[in-house]
Scaffold this active site. Structure first.
Site, mmCIF file in Angstrom:
data_model
loop_
_atom_site.group_PDB
_atom_site.id
_atom_site.type_symbol
_atom_site.label_atom_id
_atom_site.label_comp_id
_atom_site.label_asym_id
_atom_site.label_seq_id
_atom_site.Cartn_x
_atom_site.Cartn_y
_atom_site.Cartn_z
ATOM 1 N N HIS A 84 0.842 -1.191 0.000
ATOM 2 C CA HIS A 84 0.000 0.000 0.000
ATOM 3 C C HIS A 84 0.885 1.251 0.000
ATOM 4 O O HIS A 84 2.097 1.166 0.178
ATOM 5 C CB HIS A 84 -0.851 0.082 1.270
ATOM 6 C CG HIS A 84 -1.647 -1.134 1.605
ATOM 7 N ND1 HIS A 84 -3.010 -1.189 1.461
ATOM 8 C CD2 HIS A 84 -1.279 -2.340 2.134
ATOM 9 C CE1 HIS A 84 -3.464 -2.370 1.874
ATOM 10 N NE2 HIS A 84 -2.426 -3.084 2.283
ATOM 11 N N GLU A 104 2.568 -0.821 4.392
ATOM 12 C CA GLU A 104 2.320 0.538 3.910
ATOM 13 C C GLU A 104 3.658 1.238 3.665
ATOM 14 O O GLU A 104 4.550 1.194 4.515
ATOM 15 C CB GLU A 104 1.527 1.344 4.939
ATOM 16 C CG GLU A 104 0.126 0.827 5.223
ATOM 17 C CD GLU A 104 -0.924 1.384 4.271
ATOM 18 O OE1 GLU A 104 -0.536 2.138 3.345
ATOM 19 O OE2 GLU A 104 -2.112 1.073 4.471
ATOM 20 N N HIS A 128 -2.402 -3.059 -3.397
ATOM 21 C CA HIS A 128 -3.792 -2.902 -2.980
ATOM 22 C C HIS A 128 -4.687 -2.731 -4.207
ATOM 23 O O HIS A 128 -5.827 -3.194 -4.249
ATOM 24 C CB HIS A 128 -3.907 -1.685 -2.056
ATOM 25 C CG HIS A 128 -5.106 -1.707 -1.174
ATOM 26 N ND1 HIS A 128 -5.425 -0.670 -0.327
ATOM 27 C CD2 HIS A 128 -6.085 -2.633 -0.987
ATOM 28 C CE1 HIS A 128 -6.529 -0.956 0.324
ATOM 29 N NE2 HIS A 128 -6.950 -2.150 -0.049
ATOM 30 N N ASP A 156 -3.491 2.278 -4.939
ATOM 31 C CA ASP A 156 -2.124 2.212 -4.416
ATOM 32 C C ASP A 156 -1.529 0.813 -4.552
ATOM 33 O O ASP A 156 -2.273 -0.164 -4.606
ATOM 34 C CB ASP A 156 -2.108 2.668 -2.949
ATOM 35 C CG ASP A 156 -3.013 1.853 -2.042
ATOM 36 O OD1 ASP A 156 -4.167 1.602 -2.428
ATOM 37 O OD2 ASP A 156 -2.573 1.466 -0.946
#
Length: 211
Positions: free
Chosen positions: A38, A120, A156, A166
């Site tokens: 992400h 992330e 994602h 993303d």
């Protein structure tokens, strides 16, 4: 246990630990086969602040920035967060289910949170990412492979097409794969079993894929 390995408790020692309340048990703890990439920044396009960690740990002050109003009441987390300088934060044991994927499916399987690990990267769809982030992501990927039966790495955007975008068009999947492969090759001398287990790891090609 080497410092580079993921412990039996699902925590990676090189990461800075923050415990998130936004997590629960996986339906099948042995079924962890997908790594999901992400991007995130809070406020959007602003880097280095505490707000991402505050969001994941339920401590975000929604009055800090007008854009945070839309996040009020959101319960979300990720297993890992990689900052622009390559520092890695961890919020949820990889043994547990973090709430990062939302409505999603991969290869006909829904509820990707059940069987995935979420990472992330600090950034946006339009910012690109730093070499230090790719290096940290590659190191983390190898470490996770030493503990879990990962078979696929997806964005994602690939598991939630049309809903998420993303890590975006500037995420360099090929550079990530090559950085991972180089690191894996160096570790082959000491960990031949890891290389064998990693032979079938499949990377996204950077474009949304059919479900």
């Amino acid at each position: 246990m080497s410092r580079a390995e993921v412990g039996a408790d699902g925590w990676w020692q090189p990461a800075i630990r923050y415990d998130s309340p936004h997590a629960d048990c996986r339906p099948d703890p042995a079924d962890i086969t997908l790594l999901v990439i992400h991007n995130i920044s809070l406020p959007g396009g602003c880097y280095g602040g505490p707000h991402v960690s505050d969001l994941f740990t339920a401590r975000l002050d929604y009055n800090t920035d007008p854009s945070f109003a839309d996040l009020r009441g959101l319960k979300v987390s990720s297993h890992f967060f990689i900052r622009r300088d390559g520092r890695v934060m961890q919020y949820v044991s990889a043994n547990e289910r973090a709430w990062h994927a939302g409505l999603s499916s991969f290869r006909g399987r829904e509820k990707c949170n059940d069987y995935s690990i979420g990472v992330e990267l600090e950034g946006t769809d339009g910012s690109g990412f730093e070499p230090a982030q790719y290096q940290a992501l590659a190191e983390l990927t190898v470490a996770l492979q030493g503990r879990y039966p990962l078979t696929d790495v997806q964005g994602h955007e690939h598991i939630a097409p049309g809903r998420k975008t993303d890590p975006g068009p500037l995420f360099d999947w090929e550079f990530y794969r090559k950085t991972w492969q180089s690191l894996l090759n160096r570790k082959a001398l000491d960990q031949p079993a890891l290389v064998g287990a990693s032979a079938e790891l499949r990377f996204a090609k950077g474009l949304p894929q059919s479900q």
